[in-house]
Design a protein around this motif. Structure first.
Motif, PDB file in Angstrom:
ATOM      1  N   GLY A 247       9.001  42.049 -52.425  1.00  0.00           N
ATOM      2  CA  GLY A 247      10.436  42.008 -52.222  1.00  0.00           C
ATOM      3  C   GLY A 247      10.856  40.754 -52.877  1.00  0.00           C
ATOM      4  N   ILE A 248      10.223  40.170 -53.908  1.00  0.00           N
ATOM      5  CA  ILE A 248      10.427  38.873 -54.659  1.00  0.00           C
ATOM      6  C   ILE A 248      11.439  39.520 -55.612  1.00  0.00           C
ATOM      7  CG2 ILE A 248       9.916  37.040 -55.950  1.00  0.00           C
ATOM      8  CD1 ILE A 248       8.695  37.223 -53.089  1.00  0.00           C
ATOM      9  N   ILE A 249      12.969  39.209 -55.224  1.00  0.00           N
ATOM     10  CA  ILE A 249      13.950  39.682 -56.099  1.00  0.00           C
ATOM     11  C   ILE A 249      14.997  38.620 -56.136  1.00  0.00           C
ATOM     12  CG2 ILE A 249      13.423  42.144 -55.997  1.00  0.00           C
ATOM     13  CD1 ILE A 249      15.796  42.209 -53.761  1.00  0.00           C
ATOM     14  N   ASP A 250      14.802  37.482 -55.576  1.00  0.00           N
ATOM     15  CA  ASP A 250      15.692  36.211 -55.644  1.00  0.00           C
ATOM     16  C   ASP A 250      15.229  34.912 -55.910  1.00  0.00           C
ATOM     17  OD1 ASP A 250      18.055  37.587 -54.603  1.00  0.00           O
ATOM     18  OD2 ASP A 250      16.843  37.707 -52.540  1.00  0.00           O
ATOM     19  N   HIS A 251      15.669  34.313 -56.718  1.00  0.00           N
ATOM     20  CA  HIS A 251      15.719  32.891 -57.045  1.00  0.00           C
ATOM     21  C   HIS A 251      14.981  31.912 -56.006  1.00  0.00           C
ATOM     22  CE1 HIS A 251      15.972  29.066 -59.391  1.00  0.00           C
ATOM     23  NE2 HIS A 251      16.248  28.594 -58.314  1.00  0.00           N
ATOM     24  N   GLY A 252      14.034  31.405 -56.165  1.00  0.00           N
ATOM     25  CA  GLY A 252      13.269  30.532 -55.079  1.00  0.00           C
ATOM     26  C   GLY A 252      12.293  31.060 -54.068  1.00  0.00           C
ATOM     27  N   HIS A 253      12.263  32.604 -54.389  1.00  0.00           N
ATOM     28  CA  HIS A 253      11.058  33.344 -53.555  1.00  0.00           C
ATOM     29  C   HIS A 253       9.796  33.360 -54.440  1.00  0.00           C
ATOM     30  CE1 HIS A 253      14.198  34.961 -50.440  1.00  0.00           C
ATOM     31  NE2 HIS A 253      14.232  33.672 -50.672  1.00  0.00           N
ATOM     32  N   ALA A 254       8.708  33.019 -53.598  1.00  0.00           N
ATOM     33  CA  ALA A 254       7.366  33.623 -54.297  1.00  0.00           C
ATOM     34  C   ALA A 254       6.581  34.445 -53.553  1.00  0.00           C
ATOM     35  CB  ALA A 254       6.784  32.057 -54.467  1.00  0.00           C
ATOM     36  N   PRO A 266       6.069  32.803 -58.362  1.00  0.00           N
ATOM     37  CA  PRO A 266       7.602  32.579 -58.033  1.00  0.00           C
ATOM     38  C   PRO A 266       8.480  33.226 -59.007  1.00  0.00           C
ATOM     39  CG  PRO A 266       6.177  30.480 -58.395  1.00  0.00           C
ATOM     40  CD  PRO A 266       5.533  31.705 -58.835  1.00  0.00           C
ATOM     41  N   ALA A 267       9.759  33.481 -58.450  1.00  0.00           N
ATOM     42  CA  ALA A 267      10.599  33.985 -59.144  1.00  0.00           C
ATOM     43  C   ALA A 267      11.642  33.123 -59.338  1.00  0.00           C
ATOM     44  CB  ALA A 267      11.189  35.378 -58.691  1.00  0.00           C
ATOM     45  N   PHE A 268      12.506  33.002 -60.631  1.00  0.00           N
ATOM     46  CA  PHE A 268      13.672  32.061 -60.788  1.00  0.00           C
ATOM     47  C   PHE A 268      14.655  32.485 -62.073  1.00  0.00           C
ATOM     48  CE2 PHE A 268       9.387  30.840 -62.400  1.00  0.00           C
ATOM     49  CZ  PHE A 268       9.633  30.570 -63.818  1.00  0.00           C
ATOM     50  N   VAL A 294       9.100  34.907 -63.826  1.00  0.00           N
ATOM     51  CA  VAL A 294       8.200  34.654 -63.065  1.00  0.00           C
ATOM     52  C   VAL A 294       7.147  33.668 -63.622  1.00  0.00           C
ATOM     53  CG1 VAL A 294       8.347  36.665 -61.847  1.00  0.00           C
ATOM     54  CG2 VAL A 294       6.918  36.492 -63.605  1.00  0.00           C
ATOM     55  N   THR A 295       6.517  32.945 -62.865  1.00  0.00           N
ATOM     56  CA  THR A 295       5.336  32.400 -63.438  1.00  0.00           C
ATOM     57  C   THR A 295       4.154  32.583 -62.572  1.00  0.00           C
ATOM     58  OG1 THR A 295       4.453  29.982 -64.069  1.00  0.00           O
ATOM     59  CG2 THR A 295       5.881  30.120 -62.344  1.00  0.00           C
ATOM     60  N   LEU A 296       2.904  32.147 -62.942  1.00  0.00           N
ATOM     61  CA  LEU A 296       1.714  32.312 -61.835  1.00  0.00           C
ATOM     62  C   LEU A 296       1.061  31.017 -61.904  1.00  0.00           C
ATOM     63  CD1 LEU A 296       0.567  35.475 -63.534  1.00  0.00           C
ATOM     64  CD2 LEU A 296       1.918  35.413 -62.036  1.00  0.00           C
ATOM     65  N   GLY A 400       9.906  21.970 -62.349  1.00  0.00           N
ATOM     66  CA  GLY A 400      11.442  22.542 -62.181  1.00  0.00           C
ATOM     67  C   GLY A 400      11.496  23.697 -61.836  1.00  0.00           C
ATOM     68  N   VAL A 401      10.630  24.323 -61.127  1.00  0.00           N
ATOM     69  CA  VAL A 401      10.404  25.584 -60.554  1.00  0.00           C
ATOM     70  C   VAL A 401      10.492  25.451 -59.170  1.00  0.00           C
ATOM     71  CG1 VAL A 401       8.999  27.757 -60.125  1.00  0.00           C
ATOM     72  CG2 VAL A 401       8.847  26.558 -62.422  1.00  0.00           C
ATOM     73  N   GLU A 402      11.788  26.009 -58.523  1.00  0.00           N
ATOM     74  CA  GLU A 402      12.210  25.966 -57.183  1.00  0.00           C
ATOM     75  C   GLU A 402      11.381  27.049 -56.323  1.00  0.00           C
ATOM     76  OE1 GLU A 402      16.008  25.681 -54.187  1.00  0.00           O
ATOM     77  OE2 GLU A 402      16.171  26.163 -56.397  1.00  0.00           O
ATOM     78  N   ILE A 403      11.015  26.524 -55.302  1.00  0.00           N
ATOM     79  CA  ILE A 403      10.301  27.582 -54.484  1.00  0.00           C
ATOM     80  C   ILE A 403      10.688  27.220 -52.989  1.00  0.00           C
ATOM     81  CG2 ILE A 403       7.919  28.596 -53.585  1.00  0.00           C
ATOM     82  CD1 ILE A 403       6.742  27.618 -56.492  1.00  0.00           C
ATOM     83  N   ASN A 404      11.165  28.140 -52.342  1.00  0.00           N
ATOM     84  CA  ASN A 404      11.739  27.816 -50.943  1.00  0.00           C
ATOM     85  C   ASN A 404      10.958  28.806 -49.748  1.00  0.00           C
ATOM     86  OD1 ASN A 404      14.023  26.112 -51.744  1.00  0.00           O
ATOM     87  ND2 ASN A 404      15.052  28.303 -52.479  1.00  0.00           N
TER      88      ASN A 404
END
Length: 500
Positions: A247-254, A266-268, A294-296, A400-404
């Motif tokens: 369900g990672i379809i929004d910025h800041g979720h991982a 994480p997705a951004f 995404v990044t890993l 600079g990758v935001e993860i909430n």
């Protein structure tokens, strides 16, 4: 109606059929061995991979005759490619990601192009594991194979090729794993082709994830027990597919996927292509969800260390679990102390993962005394893996990758104690999901959306992906673990000079 997902991993493949509600209707699994022609080398027999995949499709097709398969989508490992001749013949084995034969090729590439320019074009930090490095090696060491090759296909596009799809296509996320794809302009990079002396026509046609690329051939359909009307839909690299399945379809979720390897994805919304990403060996490439990257970050040895501990030190618990019908891992984790372990474990049992990508790194246990217990060691295993992920989270934040919020899938996501431990160490909410097969679920979402079963990927996620429980960090425990983290992050540099 059902949706067929195929996950082509490094040592095995999953073939799963889902209905529109996300229920698994049928499941098949096939294993294939890694082939080591020399020490440090690692190959896959692509003929055997296809055999296991096709066997799985036949099995699942038989089980879903009342819910016939309408669409197929494939998720796969990255970097490895199979050389295919003009007649469609498999010419050689695929060289897997962490094969060491390409060691040193990245240094030669850097003489022609800077690491920053490569990152800004491809979103992939320069390394020896990339497809580009493998193709340079093939040019030099197997020129006969290279010259006969019409297409080098990753395992996603290889499966489509075997299904009779022509011209064969690959999605953006898997294309990006080659280090030959321009992630901003969504096309193969002429600059990277010039550097590596590669003809870009050797690659499949890049298209977005979730694109209908054709019907499987009637001959293949008959052989596999499928309708000839079944369509193929591009899936993606396994980790972004898993992120979609979480369900990672929004910025800041991982996504945090705990299996043999522990990986965060994480997705951004905006690409992050700076020196800090390069220093951390963090990629930045298209998600399987349009408009996101995404990044890993990963630990090469994740849950596999628990299996190692079970096999070598938990014979009593194994016997008890067999006698009482319990899960041996539940027994081990239930025995853990509430407070942080008195020892620290460095989980570099198969190398280090990000940020150092040190294939020669070794695991370590520090702080042993005569009062150290088995339970202390079990907790140290979980803490060490989680400390590594926390280190990656901190470095990504600095880049600079935001993860909430973190959503957990995989075997480790079944343990409430481990999920709470992660929340306490990360200092972030960790969400447990009612998803057992995240990678295949992600591919199924792409397939279902492409043929109109869902109005959008977002609608599919809202319909199919449901949080079970949110684990919030305990403020007091988090502060204790922050202090432990300061110590942990110094261990790698301290022991590296004396590692055997």
């Amino acid at each position: 109606m059902s949706l067929l997902s195929i996950d082509v991993g490094t040592t095995g493949c999953k073939v799963i059929a889902f209905n529109e509600e996300g229920k698994i209707l049928a499941h098949a699994y096939g294993e294939y061995p890694l082939i080591p022609p020399r020490p440090g080398w690692s190959e896959l027999d692509s003929k055997l991979v296809w055999q296991k995949v096709s066997d799985g499709i036949r099995s699942v097709a038989k089980q879903t005759q009342k819910d016939p398969i309408e669409a197929i989508s494939v998720a796969s490992q990255g970097e490895a490619v199979t050389p295919i001749s003009k007649t469609g013949r498999i010419l050689d084995h695929a060289i897997t990601s962490f094969d060491s034969r390409t060691t040193g090729i990245s240094d030669q590439i850097e003489q022609q192009i800077s690491k920053l320019e490569i990152m800004q074009i491809t979103g992939v930090p320069l390394s020896d594991i990339t497809t580009v490095a493998k193709l340079i090696w093939l040019q030099r060491e197997k020129p006969g194979i290279y010259q006969q090759t019409q297409k080098f296909l990753g395992f996603e596009d290889f499966i489509y090729h075997q299904l009779g799809i022509s011209p064969v296509s690959v999605d953006y996320s898997l294309a990006a794993r080659t280090m030959a794809f321009d992630i901003l302009n969504k096309r193969w990079s002429e600059r990277m082709a010039e550097v590596a002396n590669i003809d870009l026509d050797l690659f499949a046609q890049p298209v977005p994830s979730g694109t209908v690329i054709g019907q499987i051939s009637s001959t293949v359909a008959q052989d596999l027990g499928l309708s000839k009307s079944v369509v193929s839909v591009t899936g993606g690299h396994d980790q972004p597919c898993g992120a979609l399945g979480a369900g990672i379809i929004d910025h800041g979720h991982a996504m945090d996927a705990t299996g043999t390897v522990e990986c965060i994805a994480p997705a951004f919304t905006e690409p992050v292509l700076n020196q800090a990403m390069i220093d951390g060996n963090f990629c930045c490439y298209p998600h399987t969800v349009e408009g996101l990257f995404v990044t890993l970050g990963f630990v090469s040895s994740g849950g596999v260390i628990l299996r190692w501990f079970r096999d070598n030190f938990a014979q009593t618990e194994v016997a008890q679990a067999e006698t009482n019908g319990q899960d041996v891992y539940d027994l081990l984790l239930d025995s853990m102390p509430e407070e942080p372990s008195s020892v620290m474990l460095v989980p570099h049992f198969t190398g280090s993962g990000t940020p150092t990508l040190d294939l020669n790194a070794k695991g370590a246990i520090l702080g042993l005394t005569l009062s150290t217990t088995k339970s202390d060691l079990v907790k140290a295993v979980l803490e060490g893996i989680s400390f590594e992920i926390k280190h990656n989270l901190d470095l990504l934040a600095l880049a600079g990758v935001e993860i909430n919020e973190i959503r957990a899938i995989g075997g480790g996501a079944k343990s409430e104690k481990w999920l709470q431990l992660k929340a306490d160490i990360f200092g972030k909410n960790v969400v447990a999901l009612d998803v057992s097969e995240g990678v295949c679920m992600g591919a199924a979402i792409l397939a279902g959306t492409a043929i109109g079963k869902y109005d959008s990927v977002r609608e599919a996620v809202q319909t199919l992906i449901h949080p079970k429980k949110v684990y919030q960090p305990d403020p007091q425990q988090h502060q204790r673990y922050l202090g432990r983290m300061e110590t942990y992050t110094r261990i790698y540099d301290a022991i590296k000079p004396v590692t055997p």
